[in-house]
Design an enzyme around this catalytic site. Structure first.
Site, PDB file in Angstrom:
ATOM      1  N   HIS A 284       0.820  -1.204   0.000  1.00  0.00           N
ATOM      2  CA  HIS A 284       0.000   0.000   0.000  1.00  0.00           C
ATOM      3  C   HIS A 284       0.859   1.262   0.000  1.00  0.00           C
ATOM      4  O   HIS A 284       0.405   2.332  -0.384  1.00  0.00           O
ATOM      5  CB  HIS A 284      -0.888  -0.039   1.252  1.00  0.00           C
ATOM      6  N   CYS A 285       2.136   1.146   0.401  1.00  0.00           N
ATOM      7  CA  CYS A 285       2.893   2.371   0.685  1.00  0.00           C
ATOM      8  C   CYS A 285       3.904   2.775  -0.387  1.00  0.00           C
ATOM      9  O   CYS A 285       3.758   3.815  -1.017  1.00  0.00           O
ATOM     10  CB  CYS A 285       3.625   2.218   2.011  1.00  0.00           C
ATOM     11  N   ILE A 286       4.925   1.933  -0.553  1.00  0.00           N
ATOM     12  CA  ILE A 286       6.091   2.378  -1.338  1.00  0.00           C
ATOM     13  C   ILE A 286       5.743   2.702  -2.799  1.00  0.00           C
ATOM     14  O   ILE A 286       6.251   3.683  -3.340  1.00  0.00           O
ATOM     15  CB  ILE A 286       7.244   1.332  -1.280  1.00  0.00           C
ATOM     16  N   ILE A 288       3.047   3.939  -3.855  1.00  0.00           N
ATOM     17  CA  ILE A 288       1.988   4.956  -3.924  1.00  0.00           C
ATOM     18  C   ILE A 288       2.400   6.278  -3.287  1.00  0.00           C
ATOM     19  O   ILE A 288       2.326   7.336  -3.911  1.00  0.00           O
ATOM     20  CB  ILE A 288       0.713   4.416  -3.228  1.00  0.00           C
ATOM     21  N   ASP A 289       2.844   6.214  -2.038  1.00  0.00           N
ATOM     22  CA  ASP A 289       3.031   7.445  -1.257  1.00  0.00           C
ATOM     23  C   ASP A 289       3.938   8.484  -1.918  1.00  0.00           C
ATOM     24  O   ASP A 289       3.622   9.681  -1.892  1.00  0.00           O
ATOM     25  CB  ASP A 289       3.571   7.118   0.144  1.00  0.00           C
TER      26      ASP A 289
END
Ligand SMILES: NC(=O)c1ccc[n+]([C@@H]2O[C@H](COP(=O)([O-])OP(=O)(O)OC[C@H]3O[C@@H](n4cnc5c(N)ncnc54)[C@H](O)[C@@H]3O)[C@@H](O)[C@H]2O)c1
Length: 453
Positions: A284-286, A288-289
């Protein structure tokens, strides 16, 4: 942590009361969004001595939790059931009960929309829900990963529209979540937490709250520093992973094993941190953020070239893996078209059951377009989930890794190196193995059947 001088100086009773509630652990902590971040956080606050109310819009999750059942592999059901039976945790979809919480922590998703711009609708929707029952003496903390200025620009105006005054009647802070699902060395309570508030009082209260639940609190000077800190951490990973992915492609051409190079380089006791290549970025993070920051930079007429280049390199990895597979099959006089290809691991990383943004889906899509006969195994993902960006993938169930199944495949592609896999067994029974994670490094027998990608 809230200084007594603040009281003497005539700060509102709401602050004094909330500070006392937190200090004495009588404050009720509401966690909104009971996913991979929210649920571990509930556990940390409950272990810290607070009564927790968990909120989620997904009634099926609430039902499971109320039955003492965890839906996240690394969160123990028994521990949750105990918290519920001791009335230290209650899960509900009834958002009106937010009024009961003294401290409200927001852990809702922050995805990208179809044009890869930030989708803040979950955060804004949650702020609107909180606003409906906002009362003096509440502390609101945003934990969802987002770009700097979100708390002030997107959350604050919604709360201010109630007529209550931030930093006076109610309090606002940002504290980024640093959860690392599947990492047995760390859990929410053992990871230091960065906290930045709207004003000194908000920061005091949030630091005091987290101080009871996590090993260390790092106070920063503003909401924006705390927001920017999280994006820096994730961008740092995305860029460094891209670097080793790029080197993997080059070193492979030169006949050099990039994993051996990294293992050698990491013996340097300073100035080097090991990152590892793979079949692409997931989670979910790397992936996208960092693009939240890119979007913000564009708004300010600036560029984030490192982020975009890293995104480009990492996004290319599944195609690189497929090209390597084509070469490998070619050595055996086989085309991808009609070959039986098994993907091992559809979770985005080792030992988790989370398939979000997993590069395995891109691998499946690319191989399907080339006519491969596909199947998969993942001990943590028994049924291939339907993914929004991959509507054409067929329904599949995880296959058992029997000798007959392994032997029937033209190639086994290791996409995720779950600890549950017995790689000696897999290589022994497989015809050929394409390893994208260096998972077979300790396999001794049958090495001639292995290629890396
Ligand atoms: N998963 C990680 O490892 C990780 C690590 C650090 C930060 N984060 C960040 O934390 C945030 C949450 O991520 P996650 O992985 O826990 O997501 P998740 O999808 O696992 O959980 C989010 C939960 O929020 C619920 N939800 C959605 N809208 C809601 C609403 N309006 N009200 C109440 N509940 C609602 C969903 O049903 C879901 O259960 C994201 O911003 C993410 O970037 C995630």
């Amino acid at each position: 942590m809230v200084s007594s001088s603040a009281v003497v100086n005539g700060v509102r009773a709401s602050l004094v009361r909330l500070a006392e509630l937190i200090q004495s652990k009588r404050a009720v902590v509401g966690v909104i969004g009971l996913g991979y971040v929210g649920l571990p956080l509930v556990r940390a606050f409950a272990a810290g001595g607070f009564r927790c109310l968990g909120f989620d819009v997904d009634q099926s999750k609430i039902d499971k939790l109320e039955a003492g059942e965890s839906y996240i592999r690394h969160i123990d059901s028994a521990a949750l059931a105990q918290l519920i039976s001791e009335e230290r945790f209650e899960a509900t979809a009834d958002m009106r009960r937010l009024v009961e919480a003294d401290c409200i922590v927001i852990c809702v998703p922050t995805p990208l929309n179809d044009s890869r711009d930030p989708d803040l609708s979950f955060i804004e929707g949650t702020a609107q829900t909180i606003a409906k029952t906002l009362r003096p003496g509440q502390l609101i903390v945003l934990e969802s990963t987002t770009h700097p200025t979100t708390t002030r620009t997107n959350v604050l105006p919604i709360l201010e529209a109630t007529g209550l005054k931030c930093g006076d009647d109610y309090f606002l802070a940002f504290s980024p979540e640093r959860e690392d699902p599947g990492n047995p060395l760390f859990q929410a309570s053992t990871i230091p937490k960065v906290v930045g508030g709207f004003n000194e009082e908000s920061t005091d209260l949030a630091c005091s709250l987290y101080g009871h639940a996590v090993v260390k609190v790092i106070r920063v000077s503003s909401l924006e520093v705390a927001e920017a800190c999280k994006i820096l951490e994730n961008t740092y990973r995305a860029v460094n992973i891209a670097l080793v992915n790029e080197l993997k492609v080059l070193y492979d051409k030169l006949g050099i094993d990039v994993w051996e190079v990294i293992d050698a380089a990491k013996t340097k006791p300073f100035g080097f941190q090991a990152f590892y290549p793979g079949p692409g970025l997931g989670g979910h993070c790397i992936p996208i953020d960092p693009f939240y920051l890119t979007w913000l930079a564009r708004k300010h007429g600036e560029q984030t070239r490192f982020i975009e280049l890293a995104g480009e390199v990492n996004a290319h990895m599944p195609l690189y893996v497929v090209n390597r597979l084509a070469e490998f099959l070619n050595e055996q006089r086989k085309p991808i078209n009609g070959s039986r290809i098994a993907i091992l691991g559809v979770a985005y990383k080792k030992d988790v059951d989370d398939p979000r943004e997993s590069p395995s889906f891109e691998l499946l899509k690319l191989l399907r377009a080339r006519g491969a006969v596909l199947s998969y195994n993942d001990p943590h993902v028994p049924v291939l989930p339907t993914m929004r960006h991959y509507p054409d993938l067929p329904a599949m169930n995880s296959e058992d890794l029997t000798p007959a199944y392994l032997g029937s495949q033209d190639c086994i592609v290791i996409a995720t190196d779950h600890s549950a896999y017995d790689f000696d067994f897999i290589v022994t029974h497989a015809k050929f193995v394409l390893d994208t994670r260096n998972a077979t490094r300790d396999v001794r027998r049958g090495r001639e059947k292995i290629r890396k990608a």
